[in-house]
Design an enzyme around this catalytic site. Structure first.
Site, PDB file in Angstrom:
ATOM      1  N   ASP A 205       0.834  -1.202   0.000  1.00 22.43           N
ATOM      2  CA  ASP A 205       0.000   0.000   0.000  1.00 22.43           C
ATOM      3  C   ASP A 205       0.867   1.251   0.000  1.00 22.43           C
ATOM      4  OD1 ASP A 205      -1.964   1.905   0.387  1.00 22.43           O
ATOM      5  OD2 ASP A 205      -2.196   1.462   2.532  1.00 22.43           O
ATOM      6  N   ASP A 392      -2.045   6.074  -5.200  1.00 24.91           N
ATOM      7  CA  ASP A 392      -2.304   5.154  -4.094  1.00 24.91           C
ATOM      8  C   ASP A 392      -2.673   3.762  -4.589  1.00 24.91           C
ATOM      9  OD1 ASP A 392      -2.908   4.041  -1.637  1.00 24.91           O
ATOM     10  OD2 ASP A 392      -4.859   5.012  -1.490  1.00 24.91           O
TER      11      ASP A 392
END
Length: 506
Positions: A205, A392
């Site tokens: 992430d 992201d």
């Protein structure tokens, strides 16, 4: 290839070839790679596609608010989910087959979704599964409104929301692509932790900077089939005595800090500081294919304020630079989920040159100035108006400010807004949408924009609307719908983000 151009989909697209905002840096051949794979868990057929869309829209809205350190309005997110459920129920009652012939959602799944948004099902306003009350609708600009749609949110907000690298010897990690049908929703891979080393599957992430795994003290009912970590399974595990807690766009985890040996692509970090958790939200338990999460943001974003795994690799001389190269796979293409390279870039994953741009965030995440957005080569009207985009890998969709999303969809014939932040588009009119960074237009493959079939010749659009703050309408959250189309480099050492056209789309 002309300077300053990507050549996606076999055509060169130049927005401003000699923009002063970007430069090319030649890439030296990478050393022999070490790979972490991205896996593909089986799809979850138990949730209606439009409910699944709302879940991801809501979690992305919460995530962006967290990035900007604003309060998350959980009641509003729950209201939006209730509204989505009602609209799907009305469509199904009318005989429409929007989203396919699927069950709406089980009571257990419904409760799980609302719990993950931070509010019990019974306390949220609006209807529950099977309820008959209807939310009022309005039509406030943008694309046409679909029947059965519900009120668009006036605002939603967020909190904080990973990937890895290698050194004198480069490290690559193959990625696991979690997907529903052909829609990619999460990416992760396998690392090794403890003594003896043991495999753990983690989400990578770039929107967070903490690394955590389940604690062996966690209740077995929560752990399920996930691997846990503690002194009972690792002789080098050490509890360092501090509490740990983190909240994501949809979900949370809490426990305590620890140290242990961690191996990433064969690079062993002894005594790495991270966390183990004994309390997790439903996002991370149950059927999730991942044991934990490894953040690839910068240290400033870490709730523990310790070096990230990437920084630790660099600080200990295991990689030449704190750099991560990310190639995300696409379920529709088959094959692997992709690859993460640590400490180097992988020239086999991109074509042409990498364009490096300044990371404009001062808070530890990865953010670029967004020059413009084009639909079939035409600006939506935001050129050089101060937009930014957070890159992201932990976000599935692209989330745009509502005014920008409406301006974009107005340029797509037949686009429909559902007033819960989502849009559908005709599959016969999937446009070419390009995000412009550093003067370079980066097109998105139409297969990614048509995120999932909605039936009757329509598809769920891969770009949704979400408001972080009514007074801050310039922020986009750019997730995997876009990132699958580029090879992305996150360089902490130079505080830069690099973009190149992904080889699969060349």
């Amino acid at each position: 290839m002309p300077s300053g151009c990507f050549t996606p989909f076999k055509s060169c697209v130049c927005y401003s070839p000699k923009s002063k905002h970007h430069k090319h840096q030649a890439e030296a051949p990478a050393p022999a790679p070490v790979v972490i794979a991205i896996k593909k868990p089986a799809p979850n057929p138990s949730m209606h596609k439009l409910i699944w869309l709302q879940y991801h829209t809501n979690r992305s809205s919460a995530r962006l608010a967290q990035f900007k350190r604003r309060v998350v309005d959980h009641a509003e997110l729950s209201r939006m989910m209730h509204s989505r459920i009602e609209s799907v129920m009305m469509l199904q009652e009318s005989g429409a087959s929007i989203g396919g012939d699927q069950e709406l959602m089980s009571d257990v799944a419904c409760s799980t979704i609302f719990s993950s948004l931070g509010q019990p099902l019974s306390s949220a306003s609006g209807s529950t599964t099977g309820a008959t009350s209807r939310a009022a609708g309005s039509t406030t600009g943008g694309a046409s409104r679909a029947p059965g749609s519900t009120v668009a949110p006036s605002k939603t907000t967020r909190h904080r929301g990973g990937s890895i690298g290698s050194a004198s010897q480069s490290g690559n990690v193959s990625l696991l692509d979690q997907h529903v049908g052909t829609s990619d929703i999460a990416y992760g891979g396998t690392i090794q932790v403890g003594t003896p080393l043991r495999d753990y599957s983690v989400i990578f992430d770039t929107g967070s900077s903490d690394f955590w795994l389940p604690s062996s003290t966690e209740a077995r009912s929560q752990l399920g089939n996930h691997h846990s970590l503690g002194s009972d399974v690792s002789s080098t595990f050490r509890n360092t005595g501090h509490t740990f807690s983190i909240t994501y766009g949809s979900g949370y985890a809490s426990g305590f800090t620890c140290q242990d040996s961690v191996s990433i692509s064969g690079k062993l970090i002894q005594g790495l500081d991270f966390a183990v958790v004994n309390c997790e939200s439903s996002d991370f338990t149950g059927d999730s294919p991942f044991d934990g999460l490894l953040g690839l943001g910068q240290q400033a974003l870490s709730t523990q304020n310790v070096p990230t795994p990437v920084d630790a690799l660099h600080n200990r001389g295991l990689i030449a630079e704190a750099v991560v190269g990310v190639s995300l796979g696409r379920a529709a293409d088959g094959g692997s989920g992709g690859e993460i390279s640590f400490g180097h870039t992988d020239p086999s994953k991109y074509v042409g040159n990498i364009t490096y741009l300044k990371n404009v965030s001062t808070d530890g995440f990865w953010e670029l100035a967004l020059d413009d957005v084009l639909v079939n080569g035409v600006s939506i009207g935001i050129k050089n108006k101060g937009r930014t985009a957070i890159m992201d890998t932990g976000t599935t969709l692209i989330i745009a400010p509502p005014a920008d999303a409406d301006a974009l969809t107005k340029m797509i014939p037949g686009a429909m807004a559902d007033m819960s932040g989502g849009y559908t588009i005709p599959t016969s009119h999937v446009p070419t949408v390009s995000l412009v960074f550093g003067g370079v237009a980066c097109p998105i493959n139409p297969r990614d924009l048509a995120f999932e079939s909605a039936g009757q010749g329509t598809a769920i659009f891969g770009i949704s609307a979400g408001v972080v703050d009514p007074n801050a309408m310039n922020e986009w959250l750019v997730g995997d719908v876009f990132l699958k189309n580029v090879y992305t480099v996150f360089n902490t050492t130079r505080n830069q983000i690099g973009l190149a056209v992904a080889k699969k789309d060349a």
